[in-house]
Design a protein around this motif. Sequence first.
Motif, mmCIF file in Angstrom:
data_model
loop_
_atom_site.group_PDB
_atom_site.id
_atom_site.type_symbol
_atom_site.label_atom_id
_atom_site.label_comp_id
_atom_site.label_asym_id
_atom_site.label_seq_id
_atom_site.Cartn_x
_atom_site.Cartn_y
_atom_site.Cartn_z
ATOM 1 N N ARG A 134 -6.866 -2.472 -0.975
ATOM 2 C CA ARG A 134 -7.896 -1.462 -1.256
ATOM 3 C C ARG A 134 -8.927 -1.528 -0.140
ATOM 4 N N ASP A 179 0.841 -1.196 0.000
ATOM 5 C CA ASP A 179 0.000 0.000 0.000
ATOM 6 C C ASP A 179 0.877 1.248 0.000
ATOM 7 N N GLU A 185 -11.380 0.330 0.468
ATOM 8 C CA GLU A 185 -12.763 0.636 0.085
ATOM 9 C C GLU A 185 -13.552 -0.603 -0.323
#
Length: 577
Positions: free
Chosen positions: A369, A354, A371
Motif C-alpha cells: 500500500r 500488488d 499510500e
Amino acid sequence: MSQSFLQYLIAKKVISQDDAVLIEKQYQKNQSPLDVVIVESGKLDDESLLKLKAEFYHLPAESLTKSVIPHEVLGLFPKEVITNYKIVPFAHEDDTVRVAMVNPENLKAREAVDFLARQKGWDTQFYVTTEEGFKRASEQHSGNLTTEVGEALEYTDKSKHAAPEKRQPKKDQELEEVVKSAPVSKMVNVILRHAVEGGASDIHIEPQDDESRVRYRIDGDLHATLVLPKYIHNSIVSRIKVLANLKLDETRKPQDGRIHLSINNKQIDFRVSTLPLTGTEKVVMRILDVTRGAPKLAELGFIGRNFDVIKRQIGQPNGMFLVTGPTGSGKSTTLFSALNMLNKEKVNIVTLEDPVEYYLPGANQSQVRAEVDYTFASGLRSILRQDPDIIMVGEIRDNETASLAVQAALTGHIVLSTLHTNDALGSIPRLLDMKVEQFLLSNTLNIVQAQRLVRKVCQDCKQEQKLSPDLVEKVKSVLGSIPDKALYKGVDKSKLVFYKGKGCPKCGDSGYKGRLSIAEVVENTRAMQDIIAKGFDQSLAEKELMTQGFISLLQDGVMKALLGLTTADEVIVATKE
C-alpha cells in the motif's frame, strides 16, 4: 432420429410421405436442426411441434420460449454442456433438477446430465423442448447482455426524451438518486456477471462521442460487447464508485478501489480504476478470482527443456527465480505455479503482492500500500523479520528492492520475483544497472525466465492451416537453428503442418480458447556464474546459452505451433518477429 420422428408425423397424418421426403432432403442439405426445418416448411408451428415431440418421446413438454429462467438455475450446469448437448436446466426444487432436451435420444447428453446431477446429490427429471425453446433459454445462459441491459434501460429511457438540460443529473442529490435506482444497479450487476461468465480478465467502460462503450478483454484481446446511451454513462460510473467505496464527488483525480462479489459461487474481486477524461471519467476493472488456485506449469504450456530446467532449479535450497516479460504476460501466474510446487507444511512462505491475485493455502500473503509507505522495499525488510523460508516479491522495481532480494537469497532464502525486460538474458544487465554487485548476483541467481502469452487453438474446431511462402521459409530457418536433441516430442522438421481454429460454439467462433505461455529459460550454470562475476560479456553469455541447449521465445513458439497448440501468427505477433 429424423426418419423415425418423420414416420411418426406421417402416421399421425400431420405430414404426407412427400412432405417427409422434402423435409428430409432439406434437413440433409442445410444441416439445420430438424425442428427448424419442420417449422420452416410451414407444416407445423413450434407449439404443435412440441406437443408431438412430447407424445413421441413419452416425456413431459417444456416450451421455454416465454420462460425467464433464474440465473442461479442456468448456472447449475457449465455453459459448454448446455451448448454441446442442447440441454437446459430450467427448475431446481429441493433435490430435483428439471432439464429440457432438444433430442432425448442423445444418450451422451443424458449421461452427462446424470453425472453432473449425481455429483451434487440431485435427482434428474427430463423434459422435451424444441430448437426454438432451447435457443431462447440458451440466450439467457450465454448471457444476452444486450437484452438484459436493455430491459433495465427501458426504465431509464424516459431521460433520453427529456429536455437536454435534464438528461444528466447535475446536483449531488439527483445523482445519488440515480445511483440508488434499481435499473442502474441491475445494469452494473449484469455487466460484472457477464464478464466473469465470459472468462474476461478486464472490463473497460469508456465514454465515446455519443455513446458509452463496454469492452471485455478475453484471452488478451478487447471485444466490444455493449453500447449504452451516453446519458447513462455517469450513472454507471457513479454506481461502480459506490460499490468500490470511492468518492462520488471526486472527478478530477484518478481513484483506485475494490469490489468484492460472489458470482456463480465464486468469490470475485474487481480491482477498480477510474481515470478523469474531458468532461467525464473512464472505468477499468481487473477481474480476480481470489478462490482460484494457480494452474500447474504443464497446464501453462511448459514442456521440454524449459520445464526440466525450472523443475530442477526450483528445488534448490536458496537463490533467486526471476520471471521477466511485459505487463500481462502471465508472470504472476507462473510464480504461483512455482510456489505451488514449493508449498509444504514445513516451510514458511511469505508473499508481497500488488494486488493479491491468487489464494495459496498455507502461505502468508500481503499486499503493498503505497499510500501508507508500505512498498515492495519496506515490505521486504519486514518480511525478513518473519522467519521466512520462501519469499515472493511481486516485482523488483528499484535498487533497494533488488539489493534486499539478493541479500535474502544470499542468506539462505528462496526468492521469487518479476522484472520488466524484453528477454531472459537482458535481466542480468538490468540487475547490474540496479547496483547489484556482480559477485553477489552470480552466486544468488538460479534461473531467469522470459515469457509471453499466446492464444491457444480451440481443440474442438482445429484444422490445418496453409502459411504464406515467406512465413514457411521463416519457420524453416527457426527450426534449422534448433538442435535435434532439443526438439519437442512430436515435432518433425520435415513435416511442417500448422493449425488454426475454424470457429465453433465452444470458442465463441473465434478459433481460440484460452492462452498458454511461450518461454525461454536461462540457467545460471557454473560457466554463466563466471561470466556474470567478470562483468557480464553478452557475447560470451550467448555462447554459453548454446551449450545449455537454450530455446528462445520464437523457437519455443514455433514448436508449439507445429504441435497444434497455437498458431504461427500468434507466435510472430507475441515475439515481434
